[in-house]
Design an enzyme around this catalytic site. Structure first.
Site, PDB file in Angstrom:
ATOM      1  CG  ASN A  11      -2.339   1.289   1.251  1.00 10.99           C
ATOM      2  OD1 ASN A  11      -1.648   2.178   0.447  1.00 10.99           O
ATOM      3  ND2 ASN A  11      -2.952   1.299   2.514  1.00 10.99           N
ATOM      4  NE  ARG A  93      -6.121   2.008  -0.407  1.00 11.97           N
ATOM      5  CZ  ARG A  93      -6.224   3.107   0.674  1.00 11.97           C
ATOM      6  NH1 ARG A  93      -5.241   3.336   0.677  1.00 11.97           N
ATOM      7  NH2 ARG A  93      -7.192   3.202   0.445  1.00 11.97           N
ATOM      8  CG  HIS A 182     -12.968   3.358   2.288  1.00 11.59           C
ATOM      9  ND1 HIS A 182     -13.990   4.401   3.437  1.00 11.59           N
ATOM     10  CD2 HIS A 182     -12.095   3.398   2.981  1.00 11.59           C
ATOM     11  CE1 HIS A 182     -13.222   5.453   4.095  1.00 11.59           C
ATOM     12  NE2 HIS A 182     -12.101   4.693   3.419  1.00 11.59           N
ATOM     13  NE  ARG A 243     -10.863  12.638   2.849  1.00 11.69           N
ATOM     14  CZ  ARG A 243     -10.313  11.160   3.539  1.00 11.69           C
ATOM     15  NH1 ARG A 243     -11.392  10.539   3.820  1.00 11.69           N
ATOM     16  NH2 ARG A 243      -8.680  11.169   2.939  1.00 11.69           N
ATOM     17  CD  GLU A 386      -9.452  -0.893   3.947  1.00 13.19           C
ATOM     18  OE1 GLU A 386      -9.015  -0.956   5.165  1.00 13.19           O
ATOM     19  OE2 GLU A 386     -10.028  -0.635   2.705  1.00 13.19           O
TER      20      GLU A 386
END
Ligand code: ADP
Length: 405
Positions: A11, A93, A182, A243, A386
């Protein structure tokens, strides 16, 4: 010799690389690690072999090439070197696959070119992901490199969910649409929730709430995503750590015209200084809960706004799905913050949604139900994984057994 069973998952961020080496015979971790602050004088590599002590390396690591070489050296010390014939593939990823990539894909020149073409819609992520792939290719040119896209799971959304209600030509010219992110987590968690219920994913409708520092919700019908809360970028949807999530887009024009702010300043405001941190100065839910318990009003307001938005999405996706079999909470907040789970579902008994206080309070590692016995809709906590999902999809692809998500 039997076929190789190890998968290295990478990743690659702009200044970091996270990695895990897995053995797909039993999905076990052989090593995990992280390189941080690449390009700075104070870079750091932390490597942990399975069952062993963590090792750290400091000093400057100039770029991703140097980072991956350092990772390879650490793996080699444990007899897990990248030159090993046991290594089947490297799974990467990749954040943005646009509309082009609907499943994990073996990387070739055309795939690299397409990931590059998508940089305008993912300027922060895709360049780093590409660097990671190219560096890994240079280390093991003979090995399949597989790109696993954050957006892929969401490509099944109907146009009615994926399109924004703006001029079609303008939207298409700039590839503006809801892509969602996601996806690897939403895929893994929705499938694991079906397993927890003892059902095939095709039989169940699930609302997945991925609540980390970044947060997104998705509506999954029979194993396929039909709506998700993040959009063209990860800014849309739920209130997140830093955010804003949803708001009137005219706020941006107002800040430009009346507030005299530039596009870049507003970008930073909405992505880095908003959400929980903007509302109360903290983005860690543990700290916010501690402040709420002490009667801190700003923390309480931030928590209430976070929950209000979450509840709106649960209601919206309930309506989108028509019938809901399960609501699954995952990621840092979803897996750990019992008060968030309780508050998000409070008052929704008429929808068949409830949380059992005792079950909700129990801390555990595995997937578990927190709804009362016999509830119409199951409520679950499902730890996301993940890296395992990327490794599983990568291994399935190179082994010819296809992609099961
Ligand atoms: P990301 O991958 O988006 O960085 P994570 O899924 O790791 O995020 O979630 C990180 C967030 O999870 C933290 O910012 C914190 O708010 C929350 N978190 C982690 N542990 C706990 C806990 N024990 N209780 C409440 N919240 C927690």
């Amino acid at each position: 010799m039997s076929s190789p069973t190890r998968v290295l998952v990478l990743n690659s961020g702009s200044s970091s690389v996270k990695y895990q080496l897995l053995d797909m015979r039993d999905s076990s971790r052989l090593a995990v690690g992280l390189v941080e602050r690449i390009g700075e004088q104070t870079s750091r590599l932390k490597h942990t072999p399975a069952g062993g002590e963590s090792r750290e390396r400091g000093g400057a690591i100039a770029d991703h090439d140097a980072a991956l070489k350092a990772v390879a050296e650490e793996l080699a010390k444990d007899g897990l070197g990248l030159d090993s014939p046991e290594l089947a593939a490297i799974g990467h990823r990749v954040v943005h696959g646009g509309k082009s990539f609907t499943e994990p894909t073996v990387v070739d020149d055309a795939v690299l070119a397409e990931i590059e073409r998508l940089i305008p819609v993912a300027p922060l992520h895709n360049p780093a992901n590409l660097t990671g792939i190219r560096t890994a290719q240079s280390l093991r040119p003979d090995l399949p490199q597989v790109a696993v896209f954050d957006t892929a799971f969401h490509t099944t959304m109907p146009e009615s969910a994926a399109r924004y209600a703006i001029d079609v030509e303008t939207a298409d010219a700039h590839r503006i649409r809801r892509y969602g992110f996601h996806g690897t987590s939403h895929a893994y968690v929705s499938r694991t929730t079906a397993e927890l219920l003892g059902k095939d994913p095709s039989e169940v409708n699930v609302i997945v709430l991925h609540l980390g520092n970044g947060a997104s919700a998705s509506a999954v019908r029979g194993g396929h995503c039909v709506d998700t809360s993040m959009g063209l970028t990860p800014l849309e949807g739920l209130v997140m750590g830093t955010r804003s999530g949803d708001m009137d887009p005219a706020v941006i024009f107002h800040l430009m015209r009346v507030g005299g702010m530039s596009a870049d300043e507003i970008d930073t405001l909405l992505n880095k200084k908003s959400g929980l941190i903007g509302l109360c100065g903290d983005n860690d839910m543990r700290e916010i809960r501690r402040r709420v318990d002490e009667g801190d009003e700003r923390a309480e307001l931030a928590f209430d706004i976070y929950i209000h938005r979450l509840k709106k999405y649960i209601g919206a996706y309930y309506a989108v799905l028509g019938r809901v079999d399960a609501v699954a909470f995952t990621a840092g907040v979803g897996e750990n913050a019992a008060p968030v789970r309780e508050a998000a579902l409070a008052g929704l008994e008429e929808l068949g949604l409830a949380v059992d206080g005792e079950r909700n309070a129990v801390r555990g590692d595995g997937a578990r139900l927190i709804s009362p016995e016999g509830a119409r809709v199951a409520v679950a906590v499902v730890p996301t994984d993940e890296e395992l999902e990327i490794a599983t999809q990568t291994y399935a692809l190179v082994n010819g057994s296809g992609n099961h998500t």
